[in-house]
Scaffold this active site. Structure first.
Site: not given
Ligand code: AMP
Length: 212
Positions: A13, A88, A126, A159, A170
């Site tokens: 994404k 989400r 990554r 990360r 996750r």
């Molecule tokens: P990502 O970079 O999209 O993988 O997001 C990293 C982390 O941010 C996730 O594992 C969640 O802890 C938090 N996060 C990101 N987007 C959301 C969302 N829409 N709702 C809740 N937590 C989020």
């Protein structure tokens, strides 16, 4: 154009959000990047979000919804946007619909399908640019100069939540909390599914077709 990109962590994404934004001439945002930006500025929101992110859990809805809605309402994002990683949960999706109802709602929801073993392989290798967030992979798409971004020469980092244990958590949170959101958009008839395990160029082609 108001577009949502959905898919499990590692499904591409982030890589495709910038591409989508450039061809539709709108801005893109990743909710995860908004949290990481808060964290790098050491805000209260960032410190709070970190306690969830480090464990692979979702940040509570009230905080997440407030943060993304402020971004959507900024004058420069009024003409449309690409959302990466939001909504989400069902509550996030309903809040977004309520907010956008008056201006026609979401145009497209695109779901990236990638098998779990492939996601784990992608996330384990990554690395990202600290400055511009461009993603690389240690084996599949390494940078030209080790440790530095090809685009802006920023420092590359891994990360903390891409460790295998956190990735598994996750993925399980995604299945539990985000599957109902996918089901919802399916029922509403605006979900387009694409094969996210193809090459970047092939996925870009699928996205172009999805926009037609
Ligand atoms: P990502 O970079 O999209 O993988 O997001 C990293 C982390 O941010 C996730 O594992 C969640 O802890 C938090 N996060 C990101 N987007 C959301 C969302 N829409 N709702 C809740 N937590 C989020």
């Amino acid at each position: 154009m108001k577009i949502i990109l959905m898919g499990p962590p590692g499904s591409g994404k982030g890589t495709q959000a910038s591409f989508m934004a450039s061809i539709t001439e709108v801005n893109s945002v990743s909710s995860g990047d908004l949290f990481r930006d808060n964290l790098s500025r050491d805000t209260e929101l960032g410190r709070m979000a970190k306690t969830y992110m480090d464990r692979g859990k979702y940040v509570p809805d009230d905080v997440t919804i407030g943060m993304v809605m402020s971004w959507i309402e900024a004058p420069e994002n009024k003409k449309g946007f690409v959302l990466d990683g939001f909504p989400r949960t069902l509550l996030q999706a309903e809040s977004l619909d309520d907010r956008l109802g008056a201006i026609g709602g979401i145009d497209k929801v695109i779901l990236f399908n990638v098998p779990e073993p492939e996601l784990i392989k992608r996330l384990a290798g990554r690395i990202l640019c600290r400055k511009c967030q461009t993603p690389y992979h240690k084996v599949f798409s390494p940078p030209i100069k080790q440790g530095f971004c090809d685009m802006c020469d920023g420092e590359l980092f891994q990360r903390q939540d891409d460790s295998e244990a956190v990735v598994r958590e996750r993925l399980s949170v995604y299945t539990e909390e985000t599957s109902p959101v996918i089901q919802r958009y399916k029922e509403l008839g605006n979900l387009i599914e694409i094969d996210g395990s193809l090459s970047i160029e092939e996925v870009e082609q699928s996205l172009r077709e999805a926009l037609e």
